[in-house]
Design a protein around this motif. Structure first.
Motif, PDB file in Angstrom:
ATOM      1  N   SER A  77       0.824  -1.204   0.000  1.00 17.24           N
ATOM      2  CA  SER A  77       0.000   0.000   0.000  1.00 17.24           C
ATOM      3  C   SER A  77       0.859   1.256   0.000  1.00 17.24           C
ATOM      4  CB  SER A  77      -0.911   0.012   1.240  1.00 17.24           C
ATOM      5  OG  SER A  77      -0.134  -0.053   2.425  1.00 17.24           O
ATOM      6  N   PHE A  78       2.176   1.092  -0.214  1.00 18.81           N
ATOM      7  CA  PHE A  78       3.076   2.231  -0.150  1.00 18.81           C
ATOM      8  C   PHE A  78       3.560   2.624  -1.546  1.00 18.81           C
ATOM      9  CE2 PHE A  78       5.195  -1.736   1.131  1.00 18.81           C
ATOM     10  CZ  PHE A  78       6.036  -1.944   0.044  1.00 18.81           C
ATOM     11  N   GLU A  79       3.960   3.879  -1.658  1.00 22.39           N
ATOM     12  CA  GLU A  79       4.590   4.386  -2.876  1.00 22.39           C
ATOM     13  C   GLU A  79       6.065   3.997  -2.841  1.00 22.39           C
ATOM     14  OE1 GLU A  79       4.825   6.477  -6.517  1.00 22.39           O
ATOM     15  OE2 GLU A  79       3.118   5.725  -5.355  1.00 22.39           O
ATOM     16  N   VAL A  80       6.641   3.748  -4.013  1.00 28.81           N
ATOM     17  CA  VAL A  80       8.041   3.326  -4.079  1.00 28.81           C
ATOM     18  C   VAL A  80       8.851   4.319  -4.892  1.00 28.81           C
ATOM     19  CG1 VAL A  80       9.643   1.534  -4.827  1.00 28.81           C
ATOM     20  CG2 VAL A  80       7.423   0.891  -3.889  1.00 28.81           C
ATOM     21  N   ILE A  81      10.030   4.670  -4.360  1.00 20.82           N
ATOM     22  CA  ILE A  81      11.033   5.409  -5.114  1.00 20.82           C
ATOM     23  C   ILE A  81      12.275   4.529  -5.155  1.00 20.82           C
ATOM     24  CG2 ILE A  81      12.544   7.431  -5.187  1.00 20.82           C
ATOM     25  CD1 ILE A  81      10.357   9.026  -3.806  1.00 20.82           C
ATOM     26  N   PHE A  82      12.650   4.096  -6.345  1.00 18.84           N
ATOM     27  CA  PHE A  82      13.824   3.233  -6.490  1.00 18.84           C
ATOM     28  C   PHE A  82      15.095   4.067  -6.420  1.00 18.84           C
ATOM     29  CE2 PHE A  82      10.534   0.663  -8.563  1.00 18.84           C
ATOM     30  CZ  PHE A  82      10.767  -0.573  -7.980  1.00 18.84           C
ATOM     31  N   VAL A  83      16.128   3.476  -5.833  1.00 17.54           N
ATOM     32  CA  VAL A  83      17.435   4.116  -5.730  1.00 17.54           C
ATOM     33  C   VAL A  83      18.455   3.154  -6.333  1.00 17.54           C
ATOM     34  CG1 VAL A  83      19.119   5.190  -4.200  1.00 17.54           C
ATOM     35  CG2 VAL A  83      16.700   5.203  -3.573  1.00 17.54           C
ATOM     36  N   THR A  84      19.297   3.659  -7.229  1.00 18.73           N
ATOM     37  CA  THR A  84      20.229   2.748  -7.887  1.00 18.73           C
ATOM     38  C   THR A  84      21.464   3.468  -8.379  1.00 18.73           C
ATOM     39  OG1 THR A  84      20.460   1.155  -9.705  1.00 18.73           O
ATOM     40  CG2 THR A  84      19.095   3.079 -10.119  1.00 18.73           C
ATOM     41  N   ALA A  85      22.581   2.743  -8.407  1.00 19.46           N
ATOM     42  CA  ALA A  85      23.722   3.211  -9.175  1.00 19.46           C
ATOM     43  C   ALA A  85      23.321   3.077 -10.641  1.00 19.46           C
ATOM     44  CB  ALA A  85      24.950   2.354  -8.866  1.00 19.46           C
ATOM     45  N   TYR A  86      24.062   3.666 -11.550  1.00 20.05           N
ATOM     46  CA  TYR A  86      23.646   3.657 -12.956  1.00 20.05           C
ATOM     47  C   TYR A  86      23.429   2.241 -13.459  1.00 20.05           C
ATOM     48  CZ  TYR A  86      23.298   4.495 -17.897  1.00 20.05           C
ATOM     49  OH  TYR A  86      22.836   4.529 -19.184  1.00 20.05           O
ATOM     50  N   ASP A  87      22.229   1.979 -13.920  1.00 21.27           N
ATOM     51  CA  ASP A  87      21.846   0.672 -14.433  1.00 21.27           C
ATOM     52  C   ASP A  87      20.946   0.929 -15.637  1.00 21.27           C
ATOM     53  OD1 ASP A  87      20.435  -1.707 -14.988  1.00 21.27           O
ATOM     54  OD2 ASP A  87      20.620  -2.408 -12.935  1.00 21.27           O
ATOM     55  N   ALA A  88      21.513   0.817 -16.835  1.00 20.21           N
ATOM     56  CA  ALA A  88      20.785   1.189 -18.055  1.00 20.21           C
ATOM     57  C   ALA A  88      19.487   0.411 -18.197  1.00 20.21           C
ATOM     58  CB  ALA A  88      21.666   0.962 -19.278  1.00 20.21           C
ATOM     59  N   TYR A  89      19.486  -0.867 -17.795  1.00 19.86           N
ATOM     60  CA  TYR A  89      18.302  -1.706 -17.981  1.00 19.86           C
ATOM     61  C   TYR A  89      17.192  -1.325 -17.012  1.00 19.86           C
ATOM     62  CZ  TYR A  89      22.182  -4.073 -20.177  1.00 19.86           C
ATOM     63  OH  TYR A  89      23.290  -4.341 -20.920  1.00 19.86           O
ATOM     64  N   ALA A  90      17.578  -1.036 -15.754  1.00 19.26           N
ATOM     65  CA  ALA A  90      16.586  -0.598 -14.791  1.00 19.26           C
ATOM     66  C   ALA A  90      16.005   0.755 -15.199  1.00 19.26           C
ATOM     67  CB  ALA A  90      17.197  -0.511 -13.398  1.00 19.26           C
ATOM     68  N   LEU A  91      16.875   1.664 -15.638  1.00 21.67           N
ATOM     69  CA  LEU A  91      16.395   2.989 -16.030  1.00 21.67           C
ATOM     70  C   LEU A  91      15.440   2.910 -17.208  1.00 21.67           C
ATOM     71  CD1 LEU A  91      19.621   5.148 -15.694  1.00 21.67           C
ATOM     72  CD2 LEU A  91      17.754   4.856 -14.073  1.00 21.67           C
ATOM     73  N   GLU A  92      15.711   2.035 -18.137  1.00 21.73           N
ATOM     74  CA  GLU A  92      14.798   1.858 -19.266  1.00 21.73           C
ATOM     75  C   GLU A  92      13.436   1.395 -18.783  1.00 21.73           C
ATOM     76  OE1 GLU A  92      14.462  -0.827 -23.349  1.00 21.73           O
ATOM     77  OE2 GLU A  92      16.408  -0.583 -22.364  1.00 21.73           O
ATOM     78  N   ALA A  93      13.437   0.480 -17.814  1.00 24.36           N
ATOM     79  CA  ALA A  93      12.171  -0.007 -17.261  1.00 24.36           C
ATOM     80  C   ALA A  93      11.445   1.108 -16.519  1.00 24.36           C
ATOM     81  CB  ALA A  93      12.426  -1.186 -16.326  1.00 24.36           C
ATOM     82  N   PHE A  94      12.177   1.930 -15.759  1.00 26.07           N
ATOM     83  CA  PHE A  94      11.553   3.012 -15.008  1.00 26.07           C
ATOM     84  C   PHE A  94      10.910   4.031 -15.938  1.00 26.07           C
ATOM     85  CE2 PHE A  94      14.992   2.390 -11.541  1.00 26.07           C
ATOM     86  CZ  PHE A  94      14.304   1.285 -11.066  1.00 26.07           C
ATOM     87  N   ARG A  95      11.654   4.392 -16.980  1.00 28.34           N
ATOM     88  CA  ARG A  95      11.163   5.450 -17.870  1.00 28.34           C
ATOM     89  C   ARG A  95       9.931   5.014 -18.650  1.00 28.34           C
ATOM     90  NH1 ARG A  95      17.408   6.676 -19.302  1.00 28.34           N
ATOM     91  NH2 ARG A  95      17.787   8.215 -17.662  1.00 28.34           N
ATOM     92  N   THR A  96       9.866   3.730 -18.981  1.00 26.29           N
ATOM     93  CA  THR A  96       8.690   3.262 -19.713  1.00 26.29           C
ATOM     94  C   THR A  96       7.492   3.090 -18.790  1.00 26.29           C
ATOM     95  OG1 THR A  96       9.367   0.941 -19.415  1.00 26.29           O
ATOM     96  CG2 THR A  96      10.089   2.053 -21.424  1.00 26.29           C
ATOM     97  N   SER A  97       7.739   3.125 -17.470  1.00 30.43           N
ATOM     98  CA  SER A  97       6.648   2.881 -16.521  1.00 30.43           C
ATOM     99  C   SER A  97       6.349   4.095 -15.646  1.00 30.43           C
ATOM    100  CB  SER A  97       7.001   1.694 -15.623  1.00 30.43           C
ATOM    101  OG  SER A  97       7.315   0.556 -16.393  1.00 30.43           O
ATOM    102  N   ALA A  98       7.034   5.218 -15.858  1.00 29.40           N
ATOM    103  CA  ALA A  98       6.795   6.458 -15.125  1.00 29.40           C
ATOM    104  C   ALA A  98       6.896   6.266 -13.618  1.00 29.40           C
ATOM    105  CB  ALA A  98       5.422   7.035 -15.501  1.00 29.40           C
ATOM    106  N   ILE A  99       7.893   5.518 -13.177  1.00 29.75           N
ATOM    107  CA  ILE A  99       8.087   5.260 -11.756  1.00 29.75           C
ATOM    108  C   ILE A  99       9.144   6.205 -11.205  1.00 29.75           C
ATOM    109  CG2 ILE A  99       9.965   3.569 -11.935  1.00 29.75           C
ATOM    110  CD1 ILE A  99       6.884   3.087  -9.730  1.00 29.75           C
ATOM    111  N   GLY A 100       9.059   6.534  -9.914  1.00 31.55           N
ATOM    112  CA  GLY A 100      10.038   7.406  -9.301  1.00 31.55           C
ATOM    113  C   GLY A 100      11.352   6.693  -9.051  1.00 31.55           C
ATOM    114  N   TYR A 101      12.467   7.371  -9.332  1.00 31.36           N
ATOM    115  CA  TYR A 101      13.759   6.753  -9.067  1.00 31.36           C
ATOM    116  C   TYR A 101      14.810   7.840  -8.817  1.00 31.36           C
ATOM    117  CZ  TYR A 101      15.034   7.913 -13.901  1.00 31.36           C
ATOM    118  OH  TYR A 101      15.308   8.580 -15.067  1.00 31.36           O
TER     119      TYR A 101
END
Length: 252
Positions: A77-101
């Motif tokens: 039931s919580f909002e998520v903000i992902f935190v990551t070192a540079y990870d091109a694959y994760a960033l691609e997933a985030f950008r296509t899903s409009a998630i906070g990171y």
């Protein structure tokens, strides 16, 4: 709106301290830190019990990924903000899903932006659906292999691996563009991981990408020529297996 409760999951104590400081510095009236964890086990236990509104979640944890943690938390039931070192694959997933990171090292303005957006979604009771980002990441990672390296985890496209060579309890991955990686896993482990994707043993020391074989010379010492021009020996033990895979017919 009363202060919301936040929780931080990161396997680096310094990262937790830095983010905690920024939250206290800029969002003291809006956010209360309910807790933090450096392990998946502690995080899963506490997040199952604590009322949390906002989760800051590192992707690469010592025991696995933040995505795995979310999959284990069936009720969210919580909002998520992902935190990551540079990870091109994760960033691609985030950008296509409009998630906070947030990208490490964390930038103060990016923290402000991500947190403010998260607070707005919580206030509107419009928690971002995670299924699209999980699905996008899993799809992206289908053709990748996760490799443990000194600074965390590195993702390599399986198609970029020419062969894997045994070096005792370690393995050397020979990659395209004349690159190589030494990984602390033995060759048998890589055989298990890569055999379903067109890799085969040709020698006790070599696991090769069949698609990168350009020539199989059976008459000058049993060897394969790889796409980068390097010859690799084929042992008698694996010769018939390679013949079958390459559909060359039985060895005379």
């Amino acid at each position: 709106m009363p202060p919301i409760k936040a929780y931080i999951v990161d396997d680096e104590a310094d990262a937790i301290s830095a983010l905690s400081f920024l939250l206290g510095e800029f969002f003291a009236d809006q956010i209360t830190l309910a807790g933090s964890a450096q392990t998946m086990a502690k995080a899963q236990k506490e997040l199952s019990l604590l009322p949390v509104d906002l989760l800051f979640l590192d992707i690469q944890l010592a025991e696995g990924t933040g995505f795995q943690l979310l999959e284990n938390l069936r009720e969210r039931s919580f909002e998520v903000i992902f935190v990551t070192a540079y990870d091109a694959y994760a960033l691609e997933a985030f950008r296509t899903s409009a998630i906070g990171y947030l990208l490490k090292p964390i930038d103060i303005q990016e923290v402000k932006n991500a947190v403010n957006q998260g607070l707005q979604r919580i206030e509107r009771q419009q928690t971002t659906a995670l299924e699209p980002v999980l699905s996008a990441y899993q799809q992206i990672m289908t053709d990748k292999i996760a490799l443990p390296v000194s600074h965390g985890t590195q993702y390599i496209a399986k198609s970029d691996i020419l062969w894997v060579e045994a070096e005792g309890s370690y393995s050397r991955l020979k990659l395209k563009e004349n690159k190589a990686l030494v990984i602390s896993k033995n060759l048998k482990r890589f055989e298990t991981l890569l055999a379903p994707d067109g890799f085969t043993r040709i020698h006790n020391s070599y696991l090769v990408n069949v698609n990168e074989i350009v020539k199989y010379d059976r008459f000058q010492g049993d060897k394969v020529v790889m796409s980068n021009g390097i010859d690799l020996a084929v042992s008698r033990k694996y010769r018939d297996q390679l013949n079958d895979i390459l559909a060359l017919g039985p060895q005379l």
